[in-house]
Write an enzyme that holds these catalytic residues in place. Structure first.
Site, mmCIF file in Angstrom:
data_model
loop_
_atom_site.group_PDB
_atom_site.id
_atom_site.type_symbol
_atom_site.label_atom_id
_atom_site.label_comp_id
_atom_site.label_asym_id
_atom_site.label_seq_id
_atom_site.Cartn_x
_atom_site.Cartn_y
_atom_site.Cartn_z
ATOM 1 N N ASP A 8 30.821 46.345 45.452
ATOM 2 C CA ASP A 8 31.992 45.504 45.189
ATOM 3 C C ASP A 8 31.459 44.080 45.089
ATOM 4 O O ASP A 8 31.096 43.472 46.094
ATOM 5 C CB ASP A 8 32.982 45.656 46.347
ATOM 6 C CG ASP A 8 34.139 44.648 46.273
ATOM 7 O OD1 ASP A 8 34.240 43.917 45.265
ATOM 8 O OD2 ASP A 8 34.933 44.606 47.235
ATOM 9 N N LYS A 70 32.183 34.335 40.421
ATOM 10 C CA LYS A 70 32.819 35.405 39.649
ATOM 11 C C LYS A 70 33.868 34.862 38.677
ATOM 12 O O LYS A 70 34.113 35.447 37.630
ATOM 13 C CB LYS A 70 33.460 36.378 40.639
ATOM 14 C CG LYS A 70 34.084 37.595 40.020
ATOM 15 C CD LYS A 70 34.407 38.576 41.114
ATOM 16 C CE LYS A 70 35.242 39.727 40.630
ATOM 17 N NZ LYS A 70 35.478 40.684 41.712
ATOM 18 N N GLU A 155 38.383 47.623 40.097
ATOM 19 C CA GLU A 155 38.512 47.542 41.560
ATOM 20 C C GLU A 155 39.689 48.371 42.109
ATOM 21 O O GLU A 155 39.510 49.116 43.076
ATOM 22 C CB GLU A 155 38.634 46.079 41.987
ATOM 23 C CG GLU A 155 37.308 45.355 41.863
ATOM 24 C CD GLU A 155 37.437 43.840 41.833
ATOM 25 O OE1 GLU A 155 38.532 43.320 42.109
ATOM 26 O OE2 GLU A 155 36.426 43.192 41.517
ATOM 27 N N ASP A 177 46.024 44.082 44.575
ATOM 28 C CA ASP A 177 44.711 43.575 45.006
ATOM 29 C C ASP A 177 44.661 42.060 44.861
ATOM 30 O O ASP A 177 44.585 41.540 43.744
ATOM 31 C CB ASP A 177 43.630 44.248 44.146
ATOM 32 C CG ASP A 177 42.215 43.805 44.526
ATOM 33 O OD1 ASP A 177 42.070 42.906 45.358
ATOM 34 O OD2 ASP A 177 41.267 44.386 43.983
#
Ligand code: AMP
Length: 594
Positions: A8, A70, A155, A177
């Site tokens: 992850d 990211k 994810e 999420d």
């Protein structure tokens, strides 16, 4: 053949997990820490720091440290980091996937240290809403880190895989999420061991970092109201304020009030100014509510795409550190008329799911099968007939959003003009009817078409979207069978040639020369904060003390005394706190001394 892991690669934290005997587990560092902060920096001696060591220096040395990379994946955004101490003017510039490669390399190293075996392959997760360019950049980062990337998966899909509810009945599950930098909502259907994504939506620029920034502005406002001057705008002070904001936010998840005590945040003439106040949970909630409202709209869109109503949902899974915020849980529950389920670790389930998928791909006996969907419609720019005649520039969708991958689809197009001998195939992803309003993925020309009247030449455009989210476009001229092919790697991120990849790996390895140094630096610091950095800090403090007088000298002496006591007692937490305080103090006096 080495081991295969699931990773992850988060905005704030990253984890690496493995499947053993059918069970997934997240691999810890030598101190038992399961998370690696997604933070990279250079120490004042120019050594590469990845993880907690880098995060620790962030507030004191933001020009040597980078977080939340990211958010920039898939772009050519450049991060320039200073290598070495204040006097050093050596800098190096990195692309987002190069920074991510360092994080992945550190995770690979962690896994190898824990497992005692080489790790060569990985499944890496990305937000469902990531574009093709962002996925491609993630894959390249993995390759530079020395990993064969078997698959890039979404994810929320990974989270659902990890969620061990295997009823025989088909269940519709909503995965919400909210992490540090990205938000995703997906509706998935779980039947036994098969997880299928029905729809997903999100915003890859929304997360806990935004809450921190809102709170940071709020704190700056309070400071200005109290003292009549603004908080200094320099990066180090702002980084301190941001760090304080994040701590307050986390405290407010379990407390109704959070104290704020930031000493020496600014000055007025010769007087040092502090920020001492208290933030209530409701103040914080008022700041973030508008952002959370946006996430509710995304829920509605995902449900509508999946053709479901809230009452059709069997369960709601919360993923990501920011879902620990009580208001998030409450707003999601109120909106959907159902409380999210407890019991999954919101920070770990994505890595666990990635490991399960990795296990499936290498043939481990794992009880999970993944069916994923494409997050954006894919198509080309084409002319269409409208009431006003034939108009160019429309987005002609070839693979609609939410199609199950891998997927292949074709459409046939005709030439527009008489004796047209060439066509330009422009590929886009997105949902807008106007092609140009979507994200361009690439283009190429098909030439040498046989002359003929308009509409006489037929061209088949074939899209092939594979498991890793890579699109291959093939065009065939129906009469002659003439072909053209394009593999789409877009937005400035080209696939690296084998030579470039080799070079990028060598560059990375050169930074990791002292592999052990990085691992032990992280470990040592957690276990015993009396690390070399602290020794340097104390040394600096003692030198500074000689240049100070009056109140400031007394304060500094006081801090040093307390630190010596804490070191003598071996009180790790107190040492850490005093270290941070000392670093703030030194920063303040050095930056305010003419
Ligand atoms: P992730 O990307 O899932 O690792 O989530 C990281 C984000 O979760 C960061 O913005 C953290 O500040 C935030 N976070 C972690 N723990 C908490 C907490 N207890 N309360 C509020 N936010 C949290």
């Amino acid at each position: 053949m080495g081991k295969t892991v699931g990773i992850d690669l988060g905005t704030t934290n990253s984890e690496v997990a493995i499947v053993e005997a059918g069970q997934a587990r997240v691999l810890p560092d030598p101190d038992g820490d399961l998370m690696l902060p997604s933070c990279v920096g250079f120490s004042d001696t120019g050594k590469l720091l990845v993880g907690r060591a880098a995060l620790r220096q962030y507030a004191a040395a933001p020009d040597r440290t980078v977080r939340s990379i990211k958010r920039w994946m898939g772009t050519d955004h450049q991060t320039t980091l200073r290598i070495g101490g204040i006097e050093s003017d050596e800098t190096r510039t990195f692309l987002p996937h190069e920074i991510s490669a360092m994080i992945l390399r550190a995770l690979k190293q962690r896994a190898e240290a824990t497992l005692g075996e080489e790790v060569t392959q990985a499944v890496i997760t990305v937000p469902a809403y990531f574009t093709d360019a962002q996925r491609q950049a993630t894959k390249i980062a993995g390759e530079i880190a020395g990993l064969e990337v078997l698959q890039i998966i979404n994810e929320p899909t990974a989270a659902a895989l990890a969620y061990d509810v295997r009823s025989e009945e088909t269940e519709q599950v909503l995965v919400y999420d909210l992490g540090g930098g990205t938000f995703d909502v997906s509706v998935v259907e779980i039947t036994g061991a098969v997880t299928e994504v029905l729809a997903s939506h999100g915003n890859n620029q929304l997360g806990g970092d935004d809450f921190d920034r809102r709170l940071q502005l709020h704190l700056a406002d309070q400071f200005r109201q109290t003292h009549g001057v603004a908080v200094p705008d320099d990066p180090a002070t702002q980084a301190r304020l941001l760090r304080a904001a994040e701590q307050i936010k986390v405290t407010l998840s379990s407390h109704a009030f959070a104290p704020v005590q930031e000493a020496f945040l600014g000055s007025k003439g010769k007087t040092a100014l502090h920020l001492e106040t208290e933030i209530s949970r409701s103040d914080f909630e008022a700041l973030i509510r508008p952002l959370l409202e946006e996430t509710l709209e995304a829920i509605d869109r995902a449900l509508s795409d999946a053709k479901l109503q809230p009452v059709d949902l069997d369960r709601i899974i919360l993923v990501g550190g920011s879902t620990r915020i009580p208001l998030v849980q409450q707003m999601v529950a109120d909106h959907l008329g159902q409380a999210p389920v407890d019991g999954v670790q919101p920070d770990l389930c994505v890595a666990l799911g990635a490991a399960l998928q990795a296990g499936v791909l290498v043939g481990e006996a794992v009880d999970a099968i993944l069916v994923d969907v494409i997050p954006h419609s894919l198509g080309i720019s084409a002319a269409m007939s409208t009431p006003m005649g034939i108009m160019p520039g429309f987005f002609s969708v070839i693979i609609p959003r939410n199609s199950v991958v891998p997927v292949s689809r074709s459409e046939v197009y005709s030439t527009l003009s008489p004796n047209q001998t060439a066509v330009e195939i422009e590929i886009f992803q997105g949902e807008n009817e106007v092609a140009e309003e979507n994200v361009p993925l690439g283009s190429y020309r098909v030439e040498g078409l046989p002359p003929g009247p308009p509409g006489s030449i037929k061209i088949e455009v074939h899209f092939d979207f594979d498991l890793s989210g890579i699109l291959t476009v093939t065009t065939t001229e129906k009469g002659k069978g003439q072909q053209g092919t394009l593999v789409v790697n877009n937005a400035g991120i080209q696939r690296l040639s084998s030579h470039e990849l080799k070079q990028a790996r060598l560059d990375l390895e050169a930074l990791f020369v002292s592999d052990e140094a990085i691992a032990t630096l992280d470990a040592d610091q957690a276990e015993n904060p009396a690390d070399p950095e602290l020794a340097v800090l104390i040394d600096q403090a003692q030198q500074t003390l000689e240049t100070l007088e009056g109140e400031q000298a007394k304060e500094l002496q006081d801090l040093l005394d307390q630190l010596q006591d804490a070191l003598a007692e071996g009180e790790a937490n107190t040492i850490s706190e005093l270290q941070a305080e000392l670093s703030d103090f030194l920063y303040y006096v050095t930056s305010n001394t003419p």
